[in-house]
Design a protein around this motif. Structure first.
Motif, short mmCIF file in Angstrom:
data_model
loop_
_atom_site.label_atom_id
_atom_site.label_comp_id
_atom_site.label_asym_id
_atom_site.label_seq_id
_atom_site.Cartn_x
_atom_site.Cartn_y
_atom_site.Cartn_z
N ASP A 156 39.54 30.10 39.46
CA ASP A 156 38.14 29.99 39.91
C ASP A 156 37.89 29.71 41.15
OD1 ASP A 156 36.77 30.47 36.94
OD2 ASP A 156 38.60 29.21 36.63
N HIS A 168 28.10 27.07 42.83
CA HIS A 168 28.38 28.30 42.96
C HIS A 168 29.78 28.62 42.14
CE1 HIS A 168 28.78 32.69 43.61
NE2 HIS A 168 30.04 32.33 44.33
N GLN A 169 30.26 29.54 41.29
CA GLN A 169 31.37 29.40 40.66
C GLN A 169 31.66 30.99 40.30
OE1 GLN A 169 32.98 26.25 38.37
NE2 GLN A 169 34.24 27.81 37.07
N ALA A 170 33.01 31.46 40.73
CA ALA A 170 33.32 32.95 40.31
C ALA A 170 34.42 32.86 39.89
CB ALA A 170 32.74 33.80 41.45
N GLU A 171 34.78 33.86 38.87
CA GLU A 171 36.12 34.08 38.17
C GLU A 171 36.89 35.17 39.42
OE1 GLU A 171 36.38 33.40 33.53
OE2 GLU A 171 35.71 35.56 34.26
N ILE A 172 38.21 34.88 39.70
CA ILE A 172 38.91 35.88 40.53
C ILE A 172 40.34 36.27 39.53
CG2 ILE A 172 40.14 36.46 42.46
CD1 ILE A 172 38.51 33.72 43.64
N LEU A 251 37.88 36.97 49.82
CA LEU A 251 36.54 36.83 49.03
C LEU A 251 35.53 36.71 49.69
CD1 LEU A 251 35.18 37.12 46.17
CD2 LEU A 251 35.55 34.62 45.93
N GLU A 254 29.80 34.51 48.59
CA GLU A 254 29.11 34.52 47.64
C GLU A 254 29.35 35.84 46.75
OE1 GLU A 254 26.72 32.33 46.80
OE2 GLU A 254 27.32 31.25 48.55
N GLY A 255 30.53 36.25 46.86
CA GLY A 255 30.94 37.59 46.23
C GLY A 255 31.51 37.41 44.77
N THR A 256 32.12 38.35 43.98
CA THR A 256 32.65 38.42 42.78
C THR A 256 34.23 38.95 42.93
OG1 THR A 256 31.81 40.61 42.01
CG2 THR A 256 30.55 38.81 41.87
N SER A 257 34.97 38.92 41.90
CA SER A 257 36.23 39.44 42.04
C SER A 257 36.42 40.70 42.43
CB SER A 257 36.82 39.14 40.62
OG SER A 257 38.30 39.50 40.51
N ASP A 259 34.98 42.05 44.77
CA ASP A 259 34.73 42.42 46.22
C ASP A 259 35.95 41.82 46.97
OD1 ASP A 259 31.84 43.06 45.89
OD2 ASP A 259 31.50 40.80 45.61
#
Length: 449
Positions: A156, A168-172, A251, A254-257, A259
């Protein structure tokens, strides 16, 4: 006997408070705050299979004000419930003193005097937090990569705002279930390390190492039962996997996995980043590089020397070049954190003896533009810890300030808080402590202003 329970690693069990500490030299008047450092300090005998990373956390702090050392305190981070008490880093953010660790454990809040308040959820970061967030000096936000053995091949990326909560949080998605001790930050990217130290159920089940790739091939119940046995035995459930692909990912912030740009590198392991920055279409990442980790020694990071290395990622070609700066074995790299994610010239590190089991008596200063390294020896037999940089003023030059860290003198049996001139590495002051600070992990300056 386990080497991580002896000599400078041996735990101290008495919590001390001392006021008006003796000082040699002169503490700069502008230093108004606390130097804080944390490390593992087993409260009871953990047994021969103990892994250094798994001792209960103890924080050591010195309060500096008006040229005086007002107090020293050492305090255990006191466990709440079934939590693992943090032992790896301690810092100030959003007005709170936080003790942090990785692999799914919660941050803990401490008082100004280092007593334990309790778990702090930071606005609920998925799967726990990390030992190594990086603060963007422009925004004051903390950027981090968090991993957890129960998350399979997902880690994460989180951004904690200046209000102390997740913005902000994004899964990788990564290859398997790697140990990701640190990350890096540039102006436009988060840097992710997907490297061959991976979750291994066999380590805590008392079997031969058994690396797992992709999604974990075990039920949540089996994982929980096995890890509870491992925690009791102080076994770290990670080992070297020679078949695991080593790679670095970029990454967009502000991208996602989807990207992430992944680039393969030669097998290695990285505990710590010095800094990273962009130069045109290249991304420069300065790290301390280990050839391997937890391949033969499962009690601590003792797999040979480690070197300051630059990974240069050509984002257009998707290729990575490696350059080793010098031949000093070292760890705990630091830089002027006003330049996090921006081009830096200088870096600092603790010299490590050839076996890698402990630090030596040297502090290193790297000039990454000139390609030179200055070594300051503090005295035969003395053992340095991580030194952090504190600028002399908000707008001072990159190396105008002091380096600050604990130094243990085995002959005297006590430690000092040493302040060195960051430009020359000469002594500025030594604060004489009432006891020993065991070999530990990370520390930071928490300014009062």
């Amino acid at each position: 006997m386990n080497r991580y329970l002896q000599d400078s690693f041996a735990p101290v069990h008495e919590e001390l408070t001392a006021f008006d500490l003796e000082v040699t030299g002169a503490i700069p008047d502008h230093l108004d705050g606390r130097y804080l450092r944390i490390g593992p300090n087993p409260a009871t005998d953990p047994g021969e299979g103990y892994h250094w990373f798994l001792g209960e956390g103890m924080v050591h702090g010195v309060r500096l004000e008006d040229g005086h050392a007002r107090w020293y305190r050492n305090r255990y981070v006191r466990q709440h419930g079934d939590d693992f008490p943090p032992n790896t880093n301690v810092l100030e953010h959003a007005g709170r003193t936080l003790a942090i660790v990785e692999a799914g454990a919660k941050p803990y809040e401490l008082t100004h005097d280092l007593d334990t308040v309790g778990p702090c959820d930071l606005g609920t970061v998925t799967g726990g937090y990390t030992a190594h967030p990086h603060e963007d000096p422009n925004t004051g936000e903390l950027h981090a990569v968090s991993y957890n053995w129960a998350r399979g091949n997902l880690v994460d990326y989180s951004v904690i705002g200046t209000d102390g909560r997740v913005r902000h949080q994004a899964e990788i998605e990564v290859t398997g279930s790697p140990m990701i001790h640190d990350c890096a930050l540039t102006e436009h990217y988060l840097v992710v390390y997907d490297l061959p130290v991976t979750f291994d159920l066999g380590m805590v089940a008392g079997e031969a190492p058994r690396p797992l790739q992709g999604q974990l091939q075990a039920t949540d119940r089996l994982i929980d039962q096995t890890l509870r046995r491992g925690r009791t035995a102080r076994v770290l459930p990670y080992s070297w996997d020679a078949d695991y692909p080593a790679r670095i990912g970029l990454l967009p912030r502000e991208g996602t996995s989807a990207d992430v740009q992944w680039c393969e590198i030669d097998p290695c392991y990285v505990f710590h980043t010095l800094n990273a920055y962009e130069e045109g279409s290249d991304v420069m990442i300065d790290v301390v590089r280990h050839d391997r980790m937890f391949a033969s020694d499962f009690t601590g990071p003792n797999e040979g020397p480690a070197y300051l290395t630059r990974f240069t990622i050509d984002t257009a070609a998707g290729k990575v070049r490696e350059h080793r700066f010098d031949e000093h074995s070292q760890e705990f790299p630091r830089h002027d954190e006003r330049l996090t994610g921006r081009r830096h010239r200088y870096g600092y590190a603790a010299g490590v003896v050839a076996t890698g089991v402990r630090t030596g008596d040297s502090v290193l200063k790297h000039d990454l533009v000139a390609g030179t390294t200055t070594e300051r020896r503090l005295g035969a037999g003395r053992e340095v810890s991580e030194f952090c940089f504190v600028p002399s003023a908000p707008d001072s030059a990159e190396d105008a300030g002091v380096l600050m860290g604990y130094v243990f003198d085995p002959a005297a049996g006590i430690s000092d808080l040493m302040l060195l001139d960051a430009e020359t590495l000469e002594d500025v002051a030594a604060v004489h402590l009432p006891g020993r600070v065991p070999a530990g992990f990370h520390g930071n300056w928490a300014s009062t202003g």
